[in-house]
Design a protein around this motif. Structure first.
Motif, PDB file in Angstrom:
ATOM      1  N   MET A   1       0.849  -1.171   0.000  1.00 20.57           N
ATOM      2  CA  MET A   1       0.000   0.000   0.000  1.00 20.57           C
ATOM      3  C   MET A   1       0.898   1.238   0.000  1.00 20.57           C
ATOM      4  N   GLU A   2       0.615   2.130  -0.878  1.00 16.13           N
ATOM      5  CA  GLU A   2       1.434   3.322  -1.035  1.00 16.13           C
ATOM      6  C   GLU A   2       0.954   4.439  -0.107  1.00 16.13           C
ATOM      7  N   ALA A   3       1.893   5.080   0.592  1.00 19.49           N
ATOM      8  CA  ALA A   3       1.543   6.182   1.489  1.00 19.49           C
ATOM      9  C   ALA A   3       1.117   7.394   0.668  1.00 19.49           C
ATOM     10  N   GLN A   4       0.127   8.088   1.153  1.00 19.61           N
ATOM     11  CA  GLN A   4      -0.353   9.269   0.463  1.00 19.61           C
ATOM     12  C   GLN A   4       0.505  10.467   0.846  1.00 19.61           C
ATOM     13  N   GLU A   5       0.907  11.245  -0.145  1.00 17.35           N
ATOM     14  CA  GLU A   5       1.733  12.415   0.114  1.00 17.35           C
ATOM     15  C   GLU A   5       0.873  13.577   0.579  1.00 17.35           C
ATOM     16  N   ALA A   6       1.395  14.344   1.522  1.00 12.65           N
ATOM     17  CA  ALA A   6       0.702  15.541   1.989  1.00 12.65           C
ATOM     18  C   ALA A   6       0.845  16.629   0.942  1.00 12.65           C
ATOM     19  N   GLU A   7      -0.197  17.408   0.781  1.00 12.03           N
ATOM     20  CA  GLU A   7      -0.151  18.511  -0.174  1.00 12.03           C
ATOM     21  C   GLU A   7       0.695  19.638   0.403  1.00 12.03           C
ATOM     22  N   ILE A   8       1.579  20.188  -0.411  1.00  8.57           N
ATOM     23  CA  ILE A   8       2.424  21.301   0.012  1.00  8.57           C
ATOM     24  C   ILE A   8       1.886  22.573  -0.617  1.00  8.57           C
ATOM     25  N   PHE A   9       1.569  23.536   0.221  1.00  7.69           N
ATOM     26  CA  PHE A   9       1.074  24.810  -0.271  1.00  7.69           C
ATOM     27  C   PHE A   9       2.256  25.699  -0.604  1.00  7.69           C
ATOM     28  N   ARG A  10       2.378  26.077  -1.844  1.00 10.61           N
ATOM     29  CA  ARG A  10       3.478  26.919  -2.298  1.00 10.61           C
ATOM     30  C   ARG A  10       3.067  28.376  -2.429  1.00 10.61           C
ATOM     31  N   GLU A  11       1.790  28.639  -2.232  1.00 17.38           N
ATOM     32  CA  GLU A  11       1.312  30.017  -2.311  1.00 17.38           C
ATOM     33  C   GLU A  11       0.045  30.148  -1.488  1.00 17.38           C
ATOM     34  N   VAL A  12      -0.262  31.385  -1.141  1.00 15.34           N
ATOM     35  CA  VAL A  12      -1.497  31.675  -0.433  1.00 15.34           C
ATOM     36  C   VAL A  12      -2.086  32.953  -1.022  1.00 15.34           C
ATOM     37  N   ASN A  13      -3.360  32.880  -1.328  1.00 16.43           N
ATOM     38  CA  ASN A  13      -4.062  34.037  -1.877  1.00 16.43           C
ATOM     39  C   ASN A  13      -4.652  34.818  -0.709  1.00 16.43           C
ATOM     40  N   ILE A  14      -4.184  36.026  -0.524  1.00 14.01           N
ATOM     41  CA  ILE A  14      -4.699  36.861   0.570  1.00 14.01           C
ATOM     42  C   ILE A  14      -5.550  37.974  -0.030  1.00 14.01           C
ATOM     43  N   GLY A  15      -6.382  37.538  -0.906  1.00 15.45           N
ATOM     44  CA  GLY A  15      -7.181  38.374  -1.779  1.00 15.45           C
ATOM     45  C   GLY A  15      -7.896  39.449  -1.157  1.00 15.45           C
ATOM     46  N   PRO A  16      -8.062  40.648  -1.306  1.00 16.86           N
ATOM     47  CA  PRO A  16      -7.769  41.500  -2.471  1.00 16.86           C
ATOM     48  C   PRO A  16      -6.316  41.981  -2.511  1.00 16.86           C
ATOM     49  N   PHE A  17      -5.482  41.487  -1.618  1.00 16.96           N
ATOM     50  CA  PHE A  17      -4.112  42.006  -1.508  1.00 16.96           C
ATOM     51  C   PHE A  17      -3.123  41.277  -2.408  1.00 16.96           C
ATOM     52  N   GLY A  18      -3.560  40.183  -3.015  1.00 20.31           N
ATOM     53  CA  GLY A  18      -2.687  39.457  -3.921  1.00 20.31           C
ATOM     54  C   GLY A  18      -2.328  38.074  -3.424  1.00 20.31           C
ATOM     55  N   VAL A  19      -1.242  37.555  -3.965  1.00 22.73           N
ATOM     56  CA  VAL A  19      -0.796  36.189  -3.668  1.00 22.73           C
ATOM     57  C   VAL A  19       0.624  36.247  -3.121  1.00 22.73           C
ATOM     58  N   ILE A  20       0.883  35.469  -2.075  1.00 29.22           N
ATOM     59  CA  ILE A  20       2.236  35.331  -1.531  1.00 29.22           C
ATOM     60  C   ILE A  20       2.732  33.968  -1.978  1.00 29.22           C
ATOM     61  N   VAL A  21       3.910  33.942  -2.624  1.00 25.54           N
ATOM     62  CA  VAL A  21       4.422  32.718  -3.226  1.00 25.54           C
ATOM     63  C   VAL A  21       5.795  32.391  -2.654  1.00 25.54           C
ATOM     64  N   LEU A  22       6.008  31.104  -2.299  1.00 24.54           N
ATOM     65  CA  LEU A  22       7.324  30.666  -1.830  1.00 24.54           C
ATOM     66  C   LEU A  22       8.394  31.002  -2.861  1.00 24.54           C
TER      67      LEU A  22
END
Length: 73
Positions: free
Chosen positions: A1-22
């Motif tokens: 059984m294969e382990a499921q990978e955790a999703e890595i967030f590379r950006e966050v939308n802080i909308g209306p202020f824009g997006v912060i990206v790694l």
């Protein structure tokens, strides 16, 4: 059984202020949050259902990490 990978967030939308990206610059957006240290800013609660998002910068003021904080509710 294969382990499921955790999703890595590379950006966050802080909308209306824009997006912060790694790996990208964190320009004047830091005025949105509270400065916790020379390289750490805490964005206020509410973005994406969080109780806060810590933005950690490297020496060149580029986003090195995004730490999502959630309340226990």
């Amino acid at each position: 059984m294969e382990a499921q990978e955790a999703e890595i967030f590379r950006e966050v939308n802080i909308g209306p202020f824009g997006v912060i990206v790694l790996g990208e610059a964190f320009p004047q957006r830091h005025s949105l949050g509270t400065k916790l240290a020379d390289n750490v800013f805490l964005l206020p609660a509410g973005f994406g259902g969080t109780s806060g998002i810590a933005v950690v910068l490297d020496r060149r003021s580029r986003v090195a990490a995004l730490v999502f904080e959630y309340s226990g509710t």
